[in-house]
Design a protein around this motif. Structure first.
Motif, PDB file in Angstrom:
ATOM      1  N   ALA A 629      45.362   8.177 -46.839  1.00  0.00           N
ATOM      2  CA  ALA A 629      44.863   8.459 -45.491  1.00  0.00           C
ATOM      3  C   ALA A 629      46.045   8.535 -44.530  1.00  0.00           C
ATOM      4  O   ALA A 629      46.903   7.651 -44.515  1.00  0.00           O
ATOM      5  CB  ALA A 629      43.886   7.368 -45.051  1.00  0.00           C
ATOM      6  N   LEU A 630      46.079   9.579 -43.703  1.00  0.00           N
ATOM      7  CA  LEU A 630      47.230   9.859 -42.851  1.00  0.00           C
ATOM      8  C   LEU A 630      46.760  10.337 -41.488  1.00  0.00           C
ATOM      9  O   LEU A 630      45.892  11.205 -41.392  1.00  0.00           O
ATOM     10  CB  LEU A 630      48.089  10.942 -43.524  1.00  0.00           C
ATOM     11  CG  LEU A 630      49.082  11.728 -42.679  1.00  0.00           C
ATOM     12  CD1 LEU A 630      50.214  10.813 -42.238  1.00  0.00           C
ATOM     13  CD2 LEU A 630      49.619  12.915 -43.475  1.00  0.00           C
ATOM     14  N   SER A 631      47.329   9.793 -40.425  1.00  0.00           N
ATOM     15  CA  SER A 631      47.017  10.245 -39.067  1.00  0.00           C
ATOM     16  C   SER A 631      48.065   9.726 -38.103  1.00  0.00           C
ATOM     17  O   SER A 631      48.700   8.688 -38.349  1.00  0.00           O
ATOM     18  CB  SER A 631      45.632   9.757 -38.631  1.00  0.00           C
ATOM     19  OG  SER A 631      45.365  10.120 -37.288  1.00  0.00           O
ATOM     20  N   GLY A 632      48.236  10.454 -37.004  1.00  0.00           N
ATOM     21  CA  GLY A 632      49.111   9.974 -35.938  1.00  0.00           C
ATOM     22  C   GLY A 632      48.377   9.118 -34.938  1.00  0.00           C
ATOM     23  O   GLY A 632      48.996   8.572 -34.013  1.00  0.00           O
ATOM     24  N   LEU A 683      48.365   5.524 -43.517  1.00  0.00           N
ATOM     25  CA  LEU A 683      49.651   5.809 -42.886  1.00  0.00           C
ATOM     26  C   LEU A 683      49.441   6.278 -41.453  1.00  0.00           C
ATOM     27  O   LEU A 683      48.919   7.362 -41.215  1.00  0.00           O
ATOM     28  CB  LEU A 683      50.386   6.889 -43.692  1.00  0.00           C
ATOM     29  CG  LEU A 683      51.718   7.379 -43.130  1.00  0.00           C
ATOM     30  CD1 LEU A 683      52.707   6.220 -43.009  1.00  0.00           C
ATOM     31  CD2 LEU A 683      52.291   8.488 -44.014  1.00  0.00           C
ATOM     32  N   ASP A 684      49.839   5.433 -40.497  1.00  0.00           N
ATOM     33  CA  ASP A 684      49.814   5.794 -39.083  1.00  0.00           C
ATOM     34  C   ASP A 684      51.167   6.420 -38.768  1.00  0.00           C
ATOM     35  O   ASP A 684      52.164   5.735 -38.556  1.00  0.00           O
ATOM     36  CB  ASP A 684      49.567   4.541 -38.230  1.00  0.00           C
ATOM     37  CG  ASP A 684      49.543   4.849 -36.740  1.00  0.00           C
ATOM     38  OD1 ASP A 684      49.786   6.014 -36.365  1.00  0.00           O
ATOM     39  OD2 ASP A 684      49.292   3.918 -35.960  1.00  0.00           O
ATOM     40  N   ILE A 685      51.210   7.745 -38.746  1.00  0.00           N
ATOM     41  CA  ILE A 685      52.482   8.465 -38.689  1.00  0.00           C
ATOM     42  C   ILE A 685      53.058   8.529 -37.279  1.00  0.00           C
ATOM     43  O   ILE A 685      54.164   9.029 -37.085  1.00  0.00           O
ATOM     44  CB  ILE A 685      52.293   9.878 -39.283  1.00  0.00           C
ATOM     45  CG1 ILE A 685      53.631  10.471 -39.702  1.00  0.00           C
ATOM     46  CG2 ILE A 685      51.553  10.783 -38.343  1.00  0.00           C
ATOM     47  CD1 ILE A 685      53.517  11.785 -40.443  1.00  0.00           C
ATOM     48  N   ASN A 686      52.319   8.054 -36.294  1.00  0.00           N
ATOM     49  CA  ASN A 686      52.776   7.983 -34.887  1.00  0.00           C
ATOM     50  C   ASN A 686      52.452   9.266 -34.129  1.00  0.00           C
ATOM     51  O   ASN A 686      52.600  10.362 -34.665  1.00  0.00           O
ATOM     52  CB  ASN A 686      54.288   7.707 -34.818  1.00  0.00           C
ATOM     53  CG  ASN A 686      54.757   7.397 -33.399  1.00  0.00           C
ATOM     54  OD1 ASN A 686      55.071   8.293 -32.628  1.00  0.00           O
ATOM     55  ND2 ASN A 686      54.769   6.120 -33.073  1.00  0.00           N
ATOM     56  N   PRO A 687      52.024   9.147 -32.869  1.00  0.00           N
ATOM     57  CA  PRO A 687      51.694  10.337 -32.073  1.00  0.00           C
ATOM     58  C   PRO A 687      52.879  11.263 -31.841  1.00  0.00           C
ATOM     59  O   PRO A 687      52.688  12.420 -31.463  1.00  0.00           O
ATOM     60  CB  PRO A 687      51.206   9.737 -30.741  1.00  0.00           C
ATOM     61  CG  PRO A 687      50.819   8.337 -31.063  1.00  0.00           C
ATOM     62  CD  PRO A 687      51.712   7.893 -32.159  1.00  0.00           C
ATOM     63  N   ASP A 715      45.730  15.285 -35.309  1.00  0.00           N
ATOM     64  CA  ASP A 715      46.192  14.820 -33.990  1.00  0.00           C
ATOM     65  C   ASP A 715      46.274  15.948 -32.962  1.00  0.00           C
ATOM     66  O   ASP A 715      47.339  16.217 -32.391  1.00  0.00           O
ATOM     67  CB  ASP A 715      47.560  14.141 -34.130  1.00  0.00           C
ATOM     68  CG  ASP A 715      47.567  13.070 -35.203  1.00  0.00           C
ATOM     69  OD1 ASP A 715      46.577  12.334 -35.287  1.00  0.00           O
ATOM     70  OD2 ASP A 715      48.538  12.978 -35.958  1.00  0.00           O
ATOM     71  N   PRO A 716      45.154  16.616 -32.682  1.00  0.00           N
ATOM     72  CA  PRO A 716      45.221  17.808 -31.825  1.00  0.00           C
ATOM     73  C   PRO A 716      45.653  17.514 -30.392  1.00  0.00           C
ATOM     74  O   PRO A 716      46.206  18.409 -29.727  1.00  0.00           O
ATOM     75  CB  PRO A 716      43.786  18.334 -31.868  1.00  0.00           C
ATOM     76  CG  PRO A 716      42.948  17.153 -32.248  1.00  0.00           C
ATOM     77  CD  PRO A 716      43.793  16.345 -33.164  1.00  0.00           C
ATOM     78  N   LEU A 717      45.451  16.305 -29.890  1.00  0.00           N
ATOM     79  CA  LEU A 717      45.812  16.010 -28.504  1.00  0.00           C
ATOM     80  C   LEU A 717      47.270  15.578 -28.342  1.00  0.00           C
ATOM     81  O   LEU A 717      47.759  15.437 -27.218  1.00  0.00           O
ATOM     82  CB  LEU A 717      44.904  14.920 -27.931  1.00  0.00           C
ATOM     83  CG  LEU A 717      43.525  15.379 -27.470  1.00  0.00           C
ATOM     84  CD1 LEU A 717      42.583  15.596 -28.634  1.00  0.00           C
ATOM     85  CD2 LEU A 717      42.906  14.382 -26.489  1.00  0.00           C
ATOM     86  N   VAL A 755      42.968  18.320 -50.305  1.00  0.00           N
ATOM     87  CA  VAL A 755      43.378  17.878 -48.970  1.00  0.00           C
ATOM     88  C   VAL A 755      42.268  18.228 -47.991  1.00  0.00           C
ATOM     89  O   VAL A 755      41.758  19.348 -47.986  1.00  0.00           O
ATOM     90  CB  VAL A 755      44.693  18.545 -48.535  1.00  0.00           C
ATOM     91  CG1 VAL A 755      45.047  18.131 -47.101  1.00  0.00           C
ATOM     92  CG2 VAL A 755      45.825  18.196 -49.492  1.00  0.00           C
ATOM     93  N   VAL A 756      41.908  17.261 -47.154  1.00  0.00           N
ATOM     94  CA  VAL A 756      40.895  17.465 -46.121  1.00  0.00           C
ATOM     95  C   VAL A 756      41.526  17.165 -44.771  1.00  0.00           C
ATOM     96  O   VAL A 756      42.162  16.119 -44.588  1.00  0.00           O
ATOM     97  CB  VAL A 756      39.676  16.550 -46.352  1.00  0.00           C
ATOM     98  CG1 VAL A 756      38.710  16.620 -45.174  1.00  0.00           C
ATOM     99  CG2 VAL A 756      38.960  16.929 -47.640  1.00  0.00           C
ATOM    100  N   GLY A 757      41.364  18.096 -43.824  1.00  0.00           N
ATOM    101  CA  GLY A 757      41.891  17.908 -42.479  1.00  0.00           C
ATOM    102  C   GLY A 757      40.832  17.403 -41.521  1.00  0.00           C
ATOM    103  O   GLY A 757      39.633  17.634 -41.721  1.00  0.00           O
ATOM    104  N   VAL A 758      41.272  16.722 -40.461  1.00  0.00           N
ATOM    105  CA  VAL A 758      40.374  16.203 -39.423  1.00  0.00           C
ATOM    106  C   VAL A 758      40.892  16.642 -38.064  1.00  0.00           C
ATOM    107  O   VAL A 758      42.062  16.401 -37.732  1.00  0.00           O
ATOM    108  CB  VAL A 758      40.275  14.664 -39.471  1.00  0.00           C
ATOM    109  CG1 VAL A 758      39.367  14.162 -38.340  1.00  0.00           C
ATOM    110  CG2 VAL A 758      39.755  14.193 -40.823  1.00  0.00           C
TER     111      VAL A 758
END
Length: 819
Positions: A629-632, A683-687, A715-717, A755-758
């Motif tokens: 799991a991965l996101s900023g 994984l919180d990859i950071n904004p 992380d669209p914003l 791979v799934v995007g959000v």
């Protein structure tokens, strides 16, 4: 074999079907379609299962002496009332445990013959809806006398002390005939509270069920091992010891399944059909399985319907010639809309014919006065007339052999009591045609909203294009969408146009072609990799045919997504056994579909999401359930982790390899983020991570052999991301070659890992989602929905792979020895 071995031994079931059929025949000769309890025990004995307790039937007027009791072991006996109508005996005082003396037995016996009718009559008067048919309308003394008259006597039964009376030490096993799926086996926690357990425990923990025609003793035993019942019986819970062997359970299940498949409505050789056979409970005494109560209802066999020639669905989906009945030349009616849609889809006008007297042509389309004027057989005839005209049209099609396939658009053929007679007339004509040498035409509908066939280059939906924009053009389409409700189908496509299936098939009322027929055809279509099914109900035994076709489709490598509407449990009555109320319609349906390899959706939105995932991830290799799991956005990364487990599925968070950790750390170092991010899962990859950082992180995770799937928040914003379609600040636009919209789909296309995007943001970011989806990505608008849907899809894919690996195209694997 070691008792704790994971291997499952084969069992040879020795069943004397001739003797069991003799029991049914003797009861039927007496006007009974239900065995008494002692006859059920005899049936068990003839089935090769555990030896039942000794019994003696005490009829009115029998004499009982002390010396006659000597052959029965122990100091205690059980007395049970014997009646066709009293199923739940304990609740009306119909079971007594007494010392084994003639005096005590006589006292209890006489008391039961009077008290049980009084208590059962009082119970019926309190709940008249639960009364057996023979007692309906009776009350007072007339009811009590009727109940007393149906009492056959009292059964004297050996008392077998159980090894333990703790929770979970009793088991229910039953088979029953269901209208849609034929014979189904159920097993789980037994006893008087078995229905309570089924309601209170999560799905699959208290009770499991399976279609007998698609399982065997070993397969059902594997399913049963997942239950609390097995864990208790096998001594796997704290303070519990094993009280039954795996071999005993396996032999029991194999025997019940063998009897179910022999006395099945799908077996044309069956002398009788078992409607319900239930033992509740089996207790356990010194490693013996002891039946403490038994129920068996049976019935006569019925003639199976003539199979429909479903191979003619090929003409329905890929016609070279189409006839249309009901198109107006002066106004826009359903038929005219269908005509416009057929032409707009690109069907060759030279192969299109309007059946309408008085015209030679309309808008360049040739017109014929009637079906008798046809000089050749149509591939497809579309009927868009009022329902009152359908019986005559059906007769004409059959009489003139006018078409290979017919699509019946109108409703009014079986939906209401008023139209039921019309529907019966039509279906009888269809049945007669199928019994002919050529099998007659096949009919789709009635109440069919239409079909869209991109390979067949036609569209017969009666929905105008301005209401439902169509997807035109040649592109790879790998999906078929089959729906009993046309409205459900077009609503999904209106909301989710990206689904864009190759075939959209509305089956309507299934007056002829069924869901099972359509799936039997689609399983053979090589370009179809994904099949979505919306079902409201199956015709008699078509649920079984559907399950068989589903198993074959999955074995051929296809994904099948299934949604079942109408989940109300079967009504419970005092005259039904536990098995019927435990394994209600929806539970049976869900169990059959899952065990055939289908992926079951619980909600409309989940159905859409699973269908989208299957379309886009079908070509990906799924080797396990370890998620990265991965996101900023910190909340999103945590939310992904929070949704990896429910009652329906379980994912694991993958442990990253040291190489993966190093590669991600180096990427973060280049981006100036190494000191801000701990490389762990989630994984919180950071904004501050930009498009390239996201793409590289996904790449490193997919290349890790410890990772089976990746969910990435885009992380669209974030001001570091290019996620807008048209912005004055160009650095935010996604038309740049390095943007997430351009780079991620290219990267994912080269990877074998799904791979799934959000994109968790508002409407401003709809264009980003559209671009990613158009490029083949699977994209969700929230991380929780993404993880939940992906988990269900992975679970379904892994189960399907197990079926394929086991070559589980099975109807029964037990070796039977019949006398």
């Amino acid at each position: 074999m070691h008792p704790d071995s994971n291997a499952i031994p084969e069992v040879e079931a020795f069943i004397d079907f001739q003797a069991i059929s003799g029991l049914f025949e003797a009861a039927a000769d007496q006007g009974r379609w239900q065995l008494f309890e002692h006859e059920v025990y005899e049936l068990l004995q003839q089935s090769g299962a555990e030896t039942p307790p000794q019994t003696r039937l005490l009829s009115r007027g029998d004499r009982l002496r002390e010396e006659s009791l000597a052959e029965m072991p122990g100091d205690t006996v059980v007395l049970k009332i014997v009646s066709q109508t009293i199923i739940h005996k304990t609740e009306v005082g119909g079971v007594k445990t007494v010392p084994k003396t003639a005096g005590k037995i006589k006292s209890a016996w006489r008391r039961m013959l009077y008290e049980v009718p009084e208590q059962y009559a009082a119970r019926i008067e309190q709940n008249p809806d639960h009364a057996p048919q023979s007692y309906q309308g009776l009350s007072g003394e007339a009811l009590r006398q009727a109940v007393a008259g149906d009492i056959h006597g009292v059964l004297l039964v050996t008392y077998m002390p159980p090894d333990s009376e703790a929770f979970g030490n009793e088991m229910i096993v039953g088979i029953r005939n269901t209208r849609e799926f034929g014979m189904v086996i159920t097993a789980g926690l037994g006893g008087t509270d078995t229905e309570l357990y089924a309601r209170r425990f999560r799905k699959g923990q208290a009770i499991v069920a399976a279609p007998c025609a698609l399982t065997d003793g070993a397969a059902f035993f594997r399913l049963f091992k997942q239950t609390i019942s097995y864990r208790k019986l096998a001594g796997l819970t704290r303070g519990q010891r094993r009280i039954v062997t795996d071999e005993q359970l396996l032999e029991c299940f194999a025997s019940f399944i063998a009897m179910a498949n022999f006395y099945s409505p799908a077996n044309p050789e069956a002398p009788f059909v078992i409607e319900e056979l239930e033992i509740n409970p089996f207790a356990f005494s010194d490693y013996l399985m002891v039946p403490l109560d038994g129920l068996c209802r049976f019935g006569q066999t019925r003639t199976l319907p003539t199979p429909r020639p479903y191979e003619k669905i090929d003409s329905l989906l890929h016609p070279k010639t189409i006839g249309l009945v009901g198109a107006s030349t002066s106004r826009i009616n359903f038929g005219r809309i269908i005509l416009n849609n057929i032409l707009a889809k690109g069907f060759d006008p030279s192969g299109l014919y309007i059946i309408r007297p008085g015209l030679e042509e309309f808008q360049g389309i040739r017109c014929l006065p009637d079906l008798a004027s046809l000089k050749f057989k149509l591939d497809l005839l579309v009927v868009a007339l009022g329902s009152e005209q359908v019986p005559e049209i059906v007769d004409q099609v059959i009489r003139h052999d006018a078409a290979q396939a017919v699509m019946l658009i109108p409703g009014g053929l079986g939906e209401t009591a008023e139209s039921s007679g019309r529907a019966i007339r039509v279906m009888e004509a269809m049945e007669r045609a199928h019994a002919g040498a050529q099998g007659g035409p096949v009919f789709l509908g009635a109440n069919c909203l239409g079909v869209v066939s991109h390979p067949g280059r036609y569209d017969t939906l009666f929905i105008p294009e301005v209401k439902l924009p169509r997807q035109r053009g040649e592109r790879r389409r790998n999906t078929a969408f089959v729906s009993q409700s046309g409205a459900f189908m077009i609503t999904r496509l209106s909301k989710r146009p990206e689904l864009d299936p190759a075939y959209m098939i509305s089956v309507g009322n299934q007056n002829d072609l069924t869901l099972g027929d359509v799936l039997h055809y689609l399983k053979t279509v090589p370009d179809i990799e994904v099949i979505g099914i919306y079902a409201e109900g199956f015709k008699d035994l078509d649920g079984l045919a559907f399950s068989r076709a589903l198993r074959q489709a999955v074995s051929a490598g296809k994904d099948v997504i299934f949604y079942k509407a109408g989940r109300t449990p079967e009504g419970k009555t005092a005259t039904s056994g536990h098995t019927a109320s435990l394994a209600g319609d929806y539970m049976v349906c869900e169990s059959c579909i899952r065990q055939a390899g289908g992926i079951v959706a619980e909600t409309f939105s989940r159905f859409e999401d699973l269908l989208m995932l299957a379309q886009r991830l079908h070509v990906k290799h799924i080797k396990g359930n370890r998620l990265a799991a991965l996101s900023g956005a910190g909340f999103e990364a945590v939310g992904m982790a929070d949704n990896i487990q429910t009652d329906a599925y379980a994912l694991q968070l993958a442990a990253f390899s040291s190489k993966t950790v190093k590669n991600i750390q180096e990427t973060l170092k280049v981006k100036g983020l190494a000191s801000l991010v701990a490389v762990k899962n989630p994984l919180d990859i950071n904004p501050g991570a930009d498009d390239e950082a996201h793409v590289l992180a996904v790449k490193w995770l997919c290349l890790d052999s410890n990772v089976d799937a990746v969910v990435v928040g885009l992380d669209p914003l974030s001001p570091a991301m290019r996620t807008l379609e048209a912005c004055e600040t160009r650095r935010y636009n996604f038309d740049d070659p390095g943007s997430i919209a351009e780079a991620l789909p290219k990267c994912v296309a080269t990877l074998d890992t799904p791979v799934v995007g959000v994109v968790d943001a508002g409407r401003l970011y709809d264009p980003l989602v559209d671009v990613l989806m158009a490029k083949g990505m699977a994209v969700f608008r929230s991380s929780d929905s993404a993880v939940q849907s992906l988990a269900l899809y992975i679970d379904g894919r892994l189960r399907a792979e197990q079926l394929r690996s086991a070559s589980c195209e099975t109807f029964t694997h037990s070796r039977l020895s019949t006398k």
